[in-house]
Scaffold this motif. Structure first.
Motif, short mmCIF file in Angstrom:
data_model
loop_
_atom_site.label_atom_id
_atom_site.label_comp_id
_atom_site.label_asym_id
_atom_site.label_seq_id
_atom_site.Cartn_x
_atom_site.Cartn_y
_atom_site.Cartn_z
N LYS A 137 19.40 0.02 1.62
CA LYS A 137 18.15 0.45 2.26
C LYS A 137 17.17 1.00 1.23
O LYS A 137 15.96 0.77 1.33
CB LYS A 137 18.47 1.52 3.32
CG LYS A 137 19.09 0.95 4.56
CD LYS A 137 19.33 2.02 5.60
CE LYS A 137 19.96 1.43 6.85
NZ LYS A 137 20.24 2.44 7.87
N GLU A 138 17.73 1.74 0.26
CA GLU A 138 16.87 2.28 -0.79
C GLU A 138 16.20 1.17 -1.59
O GLU A 138 15.00 1.21 -1.87
CB GLU A 138 17.71 3.17 -1.71
CG GLU A 138 16.92 3.87 -2.81
CD GLU A 138 17.82 4.72 -3.68
OE1 GLU A 138 17.46 4.94 -4.83
OE2 GLU A 138 18.89 5.15 -3.20
N VAL A 139 17.00 0.14 -1.92
CA VAL A 139 16.45 -1.00 -2.67
C VAL A 139 15.42 -1.73 -1.82
O VAL A 139 14.34 -2.13 -2.32
CB VAL A 139 17.59 -1.94 -3.12
CG1 VAL A 139 17.04 -3.26 -3.64
CG2 VAL A 139 18.44 -1.27 -4.19
N GLU A 140 15.76 -1.92 -0.53
CA GLU A 140 14.81 -2.62 0.35
C GLU A 140 13.51 -1.83 0.48
O GLU A 140 12.41 -2.41 0.48
CB GLU A 140 15.43 -2.83 1.74
CG GLU A 140 16.45 -3.94 1.77
CD GLU A 140 17.04 -4.13 3.16
OE1 GLU A 140 16.70 -3.34 4.07
OE2 GLU A 140 17.84 -5.07 3.32
N THR A 141 13.63 -0.48 0.58
CA THR A 141 12.43 0.36 0.67
C THR A 141 11.59 0.23 -0.60
O THR A 141 10.36 0.08 -0.54
CB THR A 141 12.83 1.83 0.90
OG1 THR A 141 13.64 1.93 2.06
CG2 THR A 141 11.61 2.71 1.07
N GLY A 142 12.28 0.27 -1.75
CA GLY A 142 11.56 0.11 -3.02
C GLY A 142 10.90 -1.26 -3.11
O GLY A 142 9.74 -1.37 -3.57
N LEU A 147 6.29 -4.68 -2.83
CA LEU A 147 5.64 -5.83 -2.20
C LEU A 147 4.29 -5.44 -1.60
O LEU A 147 3.28 -6.18 -1.75
CB LEU A 147 6.55 -6.39 -1.10
CG LEU A 147 6.07 -7.65 -0.40
CD1 LEU A 147 5.92 -8.81 -1.38
CD2 LEU A 147 7.02 -8.05 0.72
N THR A 148 4.26 -4.26 -0.96
CA THR A 148 2.99 -3.79 -0.39
C THR A 148 1.96 -3.54 -1.49
O THR A 148 0.77 -3.93 -1.37
CB THR A 148 3.21 -2.49 0.40
OG1 THR A 148 4.21 -2.71 1.39
CG2 THR A 148 1.94 -2.02 1.07
N ALA A 149 2.45 -2.92 -2.62
CA ALA A 149 1.53 -2.67 -3.73
C ALA A 149 1.07 -3.99 -4.34
O ALA A 149 -0.12 -4.15 -4.68
CB ALA A 149 2.23 -1.80 -4.78
N GLU A 151 0.88 -6.89 -2.79
CA GLU A 151 -0.05 -7.54 -1.85
C GLU A 151 -1.43 -6.89 -1.92
O GLU A 151 -2.46 -7.57 -1.85
CB GLU A 151 0.51 -7.46 -0.43
CG GLU A 151 1.67 -8.42 -0.18
CD GLU A 151 2.25 -8.27 1.21
OE1 GLU A 151 1.87 -7.31 1.93
OE2 GLU A 151 3.10 -9.09 1.58
N ALA A 152 -1.41 -5.54 -2.09
CA ALA A 152 -2.71 -4.83 -2.20
C ALA A 152 -3.42 -5.26 -3.47
O ALA A 152 -4.64 -5.52 -3.47
CB ALA A 152 -2.48 -3.32 -2.18
N ARG A 153 -2.66 -5.37 -4.59
CA ARG A 153 -3.29 -5.82 -5.84
C ARG A 153 -3.80 -7.25 -5.71
O ARG A 153 -4.90 -7.58 -6.19
CB ARG A 153 -2.28 -5.73 -6.99
CG ARG A 153 -2.15 -4.33 -7.57
CD ARG A 153 -1.52 -4.33 -8.96
NE ARG A 153 -0.28 -5.07 -9.04
CZ ARG A 153 0.93 -4.59 -8.82
NH1 ARG A 153 1.07 -3.32 -8.48
NH2 ARG A 153 1.99 -5.36 -8.91
N ILE A 154 -2.97 -8.10 -5.06
CA ILE A 154 -3.39 -9.50 -4.89
C ILE A 154 -4.67 -9.56 -4.05
O ILE A 154 -5.60 -10.33 -4.35
CB ILE A 154 -2.27 -10.32 -4.25
CG1 ILE A 154 -1.12 -10.51 -5.26
CG2 ILE A 154 -2.77 -11.66 -3.77
CD1 ILE A 154 0.13 -11.10 -4.65
N ALA A 155 -4.69 -8.72 -2.99
CA ALA A 155 -5.89 -8.71 -2.14
C ALA A 155 -7.11 -8.24 -2.93
O ALA A 155 -8.22 -8.81 -2.81
CB ALA A 155 -5.66 -7.81 -0.93
N THR A 156 -6.89 -7.21 -3.78
CA THR A 156 -8.00 -6.70 -4.60
C THR A 156 -8.47 -7.78 -5.58
O THR A 156 -9.67 -8.02 -5.75
CB THR A 156 -7.56 -5.44 -5.37
OG1 THR A 156 -7.08 -4.47 -4.45
CG2 THR A 156 -8.71 -4.86 -6.16
#
Length: 199
Positions: A137-142, A147-149, A151-156
């Motif tokens: 779970k810790e690895v998945e959370t990381g 992934l969110t970061a 995706e945010a960079r890709i969006a930027t």
């Protein structure tokens, strides 16, 4: 044992040479009286009553000796051996019961040890599984955060790229128009045409 006078004279040693002639004469007379001189005294029928008497006395004494001395000793020895054998059998039975009890206790302890080992193994498996699940779970959370970061960079980056694409498209369209030699075109018209084409 009764000894007949004839037998006593036969076996008595000669006292001397003078007596030997008298003894021989007496012996010959006695032998003649008993019916022939060479009969073995135990087989002489005149000796049977005394022999039977001594046989009965000897047998009675031997019987009393066996009854009062030998048989009690043999009986005592047999009793001691019987008691010893009975004691040994009792001891063997007691030791067998103790051995059976020890085997039963060993088997019970072995079963308890197996149960404890199974419980410890199950507990260790559960702990390892929970620990692995927590790490997963810790690895998945990381990974989700990364992934969110990303995706945010890709969006930027995409937004910046799209802004620059519009500028590049406007510059390219202006360069193409100038290269075609159609004259000077207003930048506002080119920007409106690029926006209209990108929609």
């Amino acid at each position: 044992m009764f000894v007949t006078p004839g037998y006593a004279e036969e076996v008595a040693p000669a006292a001397g040479e003078a007596h030997s002639t008298d003894a021989t004469a007496a012996h010959t007379e006695t032998g003649a009286e008993h019916g022939g001189g060479g009969l073995f005294p135990p087989f002489d029928t005149s000796n049977y009553p005394s022999q039977l008497l001594w046989l009965a006395i000897t047998f009675g004494l031997f019987y009393l000796f066996l009854k009062n001395v030998v048989l009690p000793r043999v009986g005592g020895i047999l009793e001691v051996r019987r008691d010893r054998i009975a004691g040994d059998l009792d001891q063997a039975a007691r030791m067998k019961s103790e051995a059976d009890a020890a085997v039963a206790a060993y088997e019970q302890e072995l079963a308890e040890a197996k149960a404890r080992a199974n419980a410890i193994g199950q507990e260790a498996r559960d702990e390892a599984k929970a620990e692995a699940e927590a790490k997963r779970k810790e690895v998945e959370t990381g990974l989700d955060q990364k992934l969110t970061a990303a995706e945010a960079r890709i969006a930027t980056i995409k937004a910046n790229a799209m802004k620059e694409v519009g500028t590049i498209a406007e510059d390219t369209a202006a360069a193409i128009v100038q290269a075609l030699g159609t004259g000077k075109v207003d930048k506002a018209d080119i920007a409106a045409a690029v926006k209209a084409a990108s929609k």
